[in-house]
Scaffold this active site. Structure first.
Site, short mmCIF file in Angstrom:
data_model
loop_
_atom_site.label_atom_id
_atom_site.label_comp_id
_atom_site.label_asym_id
_atom_site.label_seq_id
_atom_site.Cartn_x
_atom_site.Cartn_y
_atom_site.Cartn_z
N ARG A 64 -32.32 3.24 -20.30
CA ARG A 64 -33.59 3.75 -20.14
C ARG A 64 -33.70 4.21 -18.43
NH1 ARG A 64 -37.81 0.60 -18.20
NH2 ARG A 64 -39.90 1.22 -18.70
N ALA A 65 -33.26 3.40 -17.64
CA ALA A 65 -33.28 3.61 -16.21
C ALA A 65 -32.53 4.73 -15.71
CB ALA A 65 -32.75 2.17 -15.36
N ARG B 96 -34.60 7.73 -16.85
CA ARG B 96 -35.80 7.97 -16.14
C ARG B 96 -35.49 8.41 -14.68
NH1 ARG B 96 -40.04 4.42 -19.57
NH2 ARG B 96 -39.93 5.58 -21.51
N GLY C 18 -17.77 -4.04 -26.04
CA GLY C 18 -18.63 -5.02 -26.49
C GLY C 18 -19.98 -4.75 -26.18
N ASP D 248 -19.52 -11.40 -21.43
CA ASP D 248 -18.56 -12.37 -20.74
C ASP D 248 -18.66 -12.64 -19.30
OD1 ASP D 248 -17.68 -11.86 -23.36
OD2 ASP D 248 -16.00 -10.32 -22.81
N GLY E 47 -17.70 -3.02 -20.09
CA GLY E 47 -16.91 -4.05 -19.40
C GLY E 47 -15.72 -3.63 -18.60
N ASP E 48 -14.82 -4.57 -18.13
CA ASP E 48 -13.89 -3.96 -17.37
C ASP E 48 -12.76 -3.13 -17.93
OD1 ASP E 48 -12.69 -5.91 -18.90
OD2 ASP E 48 -11.49 -6.77 -17.49
N ASP F 155 -17.09 -11.35 -16.88
CA ASP F 155 -15.75 -11.27 -16.08
C ASP F 155 -15.47 -10.17 -15.53
OD1 ASP F 155 -15.61 -9.39 -18.30
OD2 ASP F 155 -13.64 -10.58 -19.07
N THR G 219 -21.44 -6.77 -19.75
CA THR G 219 -20.66 -7.61 -20.86
C THR G 219 -21.24 -9.01 -20.72
OG1 THR G 219 -18.45 -8.44 -21.27
CG2 THR G 219 -18.79 -7.69 -19.07
N ARG H 107 -15.03 0.78 -29.49
CA ARG H 107 -13.63 0.52 -28.76
C ARG H 107 -12.98 1.85 -29.01
NH1 ARG H 107 -14.80 -5.29 -28.73
NH2 ARG H 107 -15.18 -5.74 -26.70
N ARG I 237 -14.46 -13.77 -24.71
CA ARG I 237 -13.18 -13.24 -24.82
C ARG I 237 -12.04 -14.16 -23.99
NH1 ARG I 237 -12.85 -6.75 -24.23
NH2 ARG I 237 -11.21 -6.57 -25.45
P1 ADP Z 1 -15.00 -3.89 -22.36
O1 ADP Z 1 -15.43 -2.72 -21.67
O2 ADP Z 1 -16.27 -4.34 -23.18
O3 ADP Z 1 -14.02 -4.57 -21.42
P2 ADP Z 1 -12.75 -2.93 -23.87
O4 ADP Z 1 -11.92 -3.63 -23.42
O5 ADP Z 1 -12.70 -2.83 -25.32
O6 ADP Z 1 -14.29 -3.56 -23.73
O7 ADP Z 1 -12.66 -1.40 -23.41
C1 ADP Z 1 -13.53 -0.68 -24.05
C2 ADP Z 1 -12.82 0.94 -24.04
O8 ADP Z 1 -12.19 1.21 -22.74
C3 ADP Z 1 -11.31 0.88 -24.77
O9 ADP Z 1 -11.78 1.06 -26.26
C4 ADP Z 1 -10.65 2.22 -24.26
O10 ADP Z 1 -11.20 3.25 -24.66
C5 ADP Z 1 -11.04 1.94 -22.87
N1 ADP Z 1 -10.07 1.17 -22.09
C6 ADP Z 1 -9.85 -0.05 -21.98
N2 ADP Z 1 -8.84 -0.54 -21.30
C7 ADP Z 1 -8.27 0.87 -20.83
C8 ADP Z 1 -7.32 1.00 -20.11
N3 ADP Z 1 -6.55 0.26 -19.49
N4 ADP Z 1 -7.00 2.55 -19.79
C9 ADP Z 1 -7.99 3.25 -20.06
N5 ADP Z 1 -8.74 3.08 -21.00
C10 ADP Z 1 -9.17 1.94 -21.23
#
Ligand code: ADP
Length: 322
Positions: free
Chosen positions: A23-24, A27, A13, A129, A104-105, A131, A127, A74, A173
């Site tokens: 940018r950081a 640079r 997201g 979120d 994000g995670d 989280d 993110t 994604r 989320r």
């Molecule tokens: P965010 O990084 O914001 O949490 P997502 O959960 O959609 O967003 O994850 C972004 C991308 O990271 C996913 O589309 C996928 O390519 C990769 N990803 C997410 N979860 C996994 C996982 N368990 N193993 C490998 N790649 C993952």
């Protein structure tokens, strides 16, 4: 080993401040004679070879812009080893020795899979979120918090005028950070988040009716999207209390906009730190804010950490809503 070429991508997201982090990274790289390739569309672009060399000027004028100029995506394909192998081949073609992932995670998990296959990675938390358990702060959260808060303030004005209940769904989320903190900052009568079980009568109806009995004529209920039931909760409140109840789902407006000062600062510091780490020859780290300092820990450890409890803040919110 001294790194000469890195890649940077934004994934998952979008979050305000991703551009400031980009940018950081670029640079700080230039300051260390490191060439940076921007990879378009997150892991999808990594698989497709959408690489573009970035200069100090390529990242001019983006500090104050929301979203991400290198786009995000994604990528289901990246979960498949076959496509990660292809991404690795693309990195070899461009001479990428390390990758900075801003996301994000989910993006952290993608980076962990990629580093197990031999790519050096550093991840930066971004993110709305907020989280990611390993860090006290994620880029984008402050801006989203302020965007949602300003909407809550506006909705409270109209709820006051019409003596209504305003039910407001905020993003996050599966997480309740925006809801709990904007609930407190916006003076909500009740807050519902996915992390804590709630009782409809006790936690929503009771504070509304107690407020009525004290002479309060308008009410504000903040619900995190992860609860998944906002429209039904809204309808049930109206049916149970007999008070006109209006539902607003804030949605994607919370993802956009110019990043706040805090987000720009955090993004600048975290982007700087990520490249400093790579330049020191340290890899596979997650950048975190801990005790108000920017530090780093192993990505694997970062993903194992547990989220802090919401009990303290929920108790505080209930007392202040009195
Ligand atoms: P965010 O990084 O914001 O949490 P997502 O959960 O959609 O967003 O994850 C972004 C991308 O990271 C996913 O589309 C996928 O390519 C990769 N990803 C997410 N979860 C996994 C996982 N368990 N193993 C490998 N790649 C993952």
């Amino acid at each position: 080993m001294s790194i000469k070429t890195i890649g940077v991508l934004t994934s998952g997201g979008d979050a305000p401040g991703m551009n400031a982090a980009l940018r950081a990274v670029v640079r700080t790289g230039i300051a260390h004679d490191i060439t940076t390739y921007g990879i378009n569309r997150g892991y999808e672009g990594l698989i497709n070879g959408e690489f573009e060399k970035l200069t100090a000027r390529s990242v001019s004028g983006i500090l104050q812009r929301g979203g991400t100029i290198i786009r995000t995506a994604r990528s289901e394909r990246f979960r498949d080893k076959k496509f990660r192998d292809r991404a690795m081949e693309m990195c070899k073609v461009f001479g990428i020795e390390a990758l900075v992932v801003i996301g994000g995670d989910g993006s952290y998990r993608g980076a962990l899979d990629f580093l197990k296959e031999g790519m050096n990675c550093v991840v930066i938390p971004a993110t709305i979120d907020n989280d990611i358990s390993s860090t006290e702060y994620c880029i984008g959260y402050d801006t989203a918090l302020n965007t949602a808060l300003s909407a809550i303030d506006k909705l409270r004005d109209t709820a006051y005028s019409h003596e209504r209940v305003a039910v407001i769904e905020v993003m996050g989320r599966h997480a309740g950070y925006i809801a709990i903190n904007d609930g407190i900052a916006g003076g909500a009568d009740a807050i519902v988040i996915p992390e804590l079980k709630y009782n409809f009568q006790q936690d929503i109806i009771k504070p509304i009716m107690e407020g009525r009995n004290r002479g309060k004529r308008d009410h504000c209920i903040v619900i995190a999207e992860g609860v998944g039931d906002t429209a039904k909760i809204c309808k049930d409140i109206e049916e149970t209390t007999g008070i006109r109840t209006v539902c607003t789902i804030l949605g994607y407006i919370q993802r956009g906009g110019s990043p706040s000062a805090r987000d720009r600062l955090m993004a600048s510091k975290m982007g700087f730190k990520a490249v400093e780490i790579l330049n020191e020859g340290r890899f596979n780290k997650a950048i975190c804010l801990k005790d108000n300092k920017i530090v780093d820990i192993d990505i694997e450890e970062a993903l194992r950490m547990e989220k802090a409890s919401f009990d303290y803040d929920m108790n505080l919110a209930k007392i202040l809503a009195m």
